[in-house]
Enzyme design. Structure first.
Site, PDB file in Angstrom:
ATOM      1  N   SER A 111      -4.297   9.079   8.063  1.00 20.90           N
ATOM      2  CA  SER A 111      -2.693   8.532   7.804  1.00 20.90           C
ATOM      3  C   SER A 111      -2.097   8.439   9.462  1.00 20.90           C
ATOM      4  CB  SER A 111      -2.363   9.287   7.179  1.00 20.90           C
ATOM      5  OG  SER A 111      -0.612   9.362   7.766  1.00 20.90           O
ATOM      6  N   HIS A 149      -4.195   4.483   5.838  1.00 21.52           N
ATOM      7  CA  HIS A 149      -3.057   5.297   5.311  1.00 21.52           C
ATOM      8  C   HIS A 149      -1.857   4.810   6.082  1.00 21.52           C
ATOM      9  CE1 HIS A 149      -1.576   7.311   1.714  1.00 21.52           C
ATOM     10  NE2 HIS A 149      -1.072   7.640   2.442  1.00 21.52           N
ATOM     11  N   ASP A 204       1.866   5.592   5.871  1.00 20.92           N
ATOM     12  CA  ASP A 204       2.841   6.400   4.817  1.00 20.92           C
ATOM     13  C   ASP A 204       4.570   6.081   5.614  1.00 20.92           C
ATOM     14  OD1 ASP A 204       1.634   8.322   3.488  1.00 20.92           O
ATOM     15  OD2 ASP A 204       1.225   8.888   5.594  1.00 20.92           O
ATOM     16  N   MET A 213       7.906   5.007   4.323  1.00 22.39           N
ATOM     17  CA  MET A 213       9.153   6.024   3.921  1.00 22.39           C
ATOM     18  C   MET A 213      10.743   5.435   4.236  1.00 22.39           C
ATOM     19  SD  MET A 213       7.743   9.947   5.537  1.00 22.39           S
ATOM     20  CE  MET A 213       6.217  10.427   4.962  1.00 22.39           C
ATOM     21  N   HIS A 217       1.345   3.537   1.597  1.00 20.00           N
ATOM     22  CA  HIS A 217       1.778   4.229   0.230  1.00 20.00           C
ATOM     23  C   HIS A 217       2.846   4.503   0.679  1.00 20.00           C
ATOM     24  CE1 HIS A 217       1.814   8.718  -0.310  1.00 20.00           C
ATOM     25  NE2 HIS A 217       2.828   8.071  -0.980  1.00 20.00           N
ATOM     26  N   MET A 266       6.787   5.058  -0.050  1.00 19.42           N
ATOM     27  CA  MET A 266       7.457   6.330  -0.354  1.00 19.42           C
ATOM     28  C   MET A 266       8.495   5.659  -0.422  1.00 19.42           C
ATOM     29  SD  MET A 266       5.381   9.025   1.092  1.00 19.42           S
ATOM     30  CE  MET A 266       4.983   8.235   2.344  1.00 19.42           C
ATOM     31  N   MET A 323      -1.634  13.494  -5.324  1.00 21.45           N
ATOM     32  CA  MET A 323      -0.269  14.206  -3.205  1.00 21.45           C
ATOM     33  C   MET A 323      -1.361  15.672  -3.870  1.00 21.45           C
ATOM     34  SD  MET A 323       1.085  10.935  -2.037  1.00 21.45           S
ATOM     35  CE  MET A 323       0.941  12.382  -0.897  1.00 21.45           C
ATOM     36  N   ASP A 338      -4.188  13.363  -1.349  1.00 20.56           N
ATOM     37  CA  ASP A 338      -3.139  13.039  -0.187  1.00 20.56           C
ATOM     38  C   ASP A 338      -2.493  13.446   0.597  1.00 20.56           C
ATOM     39  OD1 ASP A 338      -1.894  11.684   1.987  1.00 20.56           O
ATOM     40  OD2 ASP A 338      -0.672  10.335   1.175  1.00 20.56           O
TER      41      ASP A 338
HETATM   42  C1  DX5 Z   1       2.535  13.309   3.159  1.00 23.49           C
HETATM   43  C2  DX5 Z   1       2.306  11.336   3.448  1.00 23.49           C
HETATM   44  C3  DX5 Z   1       0.646  12.318   3.298  1.00 23.49           C
HETATM   45  C4  DX5 Z   1       0.535  13.066   5.533  1.00 23.49           C
HETATM   46  C5  DX5 Z   1      -0.823  13.068   5.038  1.00 23.49           C
HETATM   47  O1  DX5 Z   1       3.897  12.474   3.019  1.00 23.49           O
HETATM   48  O2  DX5 Z   1       1.754  10.964   2.170  1.00 23.49           O
HETATM   49  O3  DX5 Z   1      -0.128  11.008   4.235  1.00 23.49           O
HETATM   50  O4  DX5 Z   1       0.669  11.573   5.951  1.00 23.49           O
HETATM   51  O5  DX5 Z   1      -1.336  14.001   6.707  1.00 23.49           O
HETATM   52  P1  DX5 Z   1      -1.538  15.884   6.304  1.00 23.49           P
HETATM   53  O6  DX5 Z   1      -3.043  15.581   5.967  1.00 23.49           O
HETATM   54  O7  DX5 Z   1      -0.932  15.984   7.401  1.00 23.49           O
HETATM   55  O8  DX5 Z   1      -1.135  16.627   4.738  1.00 23.49           O
HETATM   56 ZN    ZN Z   2       0.554   9.051   2.006  1.00 19.08          ZN
END
Ligand code: DX5
Ligand code: ZN
Length: 216
Positions: free
Chosen positions: A8, A33, A35, A37, A66, A68, A137, A172
């Protein structure tokens, strides 16, 4: 079978994304990946389609986004044009989940649903045929470096028994050398890992340690 590992970028060095992508590709990552947000569905704000499009030009890795974010439908075309391979959405953010998944497929992308720890599996009951991936998750979304929530192991186990084999089960959040094996034994076939990989000096070693524990 060895599981797939998707680092990620949330945990990568933000001043060197290009170099980080090359390093993880050379270290055996199966994809990356991203993220996304929006400061609304989750508190943090990260990157948009422009950043993804710029990095698409310099990497041949599979790109998963991903989302969010609230109203993901509004942004799907942009991410699609940016050249992503997989678009993952949260059911809580969609008024019409089936329509949203259908839209992802109609854009020619793979579709994914992310299930927060408190969200039950049955939200996807009538979507199996338009789904390529379930992202279980292991933490509540919003940050990297959180502790894996053990109750999600049962979710992985039940998913494995109930969804078509063609649907990828990815975990994840909270994936480390201490948690990956049990998730793998419950039936997950791929893993996102942020802080565990990027805080390691040697990405190749970190990815190999993770993969080794998923061999069954
Ligand atoms: C959390 C994200 C994850 C995050 C995972 O909100 O969706 O993808 O980057 O990070 P680790 O592996 O450090 O938990
Ligand atoms: Zn993620």
């Amino acid at each position: 079978m060895v599981a797939k590992i998707y680092p990620s970028m949330l945990s990568a060095n933000p001043t060197k994304f290009g170099e980080e992508l090359t390093l993880i590709e050379n270290a055996g990552a199966d994809g990356v990946h991203w993220d996304i947000m929006d400061g609304n569905f989750v508190d943090e704000i990260t990157f948009g389609a422009g950043i993804i499009a710029a990095h698409r030009k310099i990497s041949s890795l599979r790109f998963d986004v991903h989302l969010m974010i609230e109203n993901p439908d509004k942004h799907m075309e942009n991410f699609s044009r940016a050249g992503v391979d997989v678009i993952i959405i949260h059911p809580e953010t969609c008024k019409h989940l089936h329509r949203a998944l259908t839209k992802i497929k109609s854009l020619g992308k793979k579709s994914g649903i992310a299930l927060n720890p408190a969200i039950p599996i049955n939200v996807i009951d009538y979507c199996h045929d338009i789904l390529d991936m379930v992202l279980v998750m292991g933490v509540n979304p919003g940050n990297s470096g959180q502790i894996f929530i053990e109750s999600q192991l049962e979710k992985i186990y039940v998913l494995k028994k109930t969804i078509p084999k063609s649907v990828e089960i990815c975990v994840d959040g909270g994936i480390t050398d201490k948690t990956i094996q049990k998730c793998s034994e419950c039936g997950a076939n791929s893993f996102v890992s942020g802080s565990y990989i990027f805080k390691n000096e040697n990405y190749l070693q970190a990815i190999q340690i993770l993969k080794k524990q998923t061999v069954v």
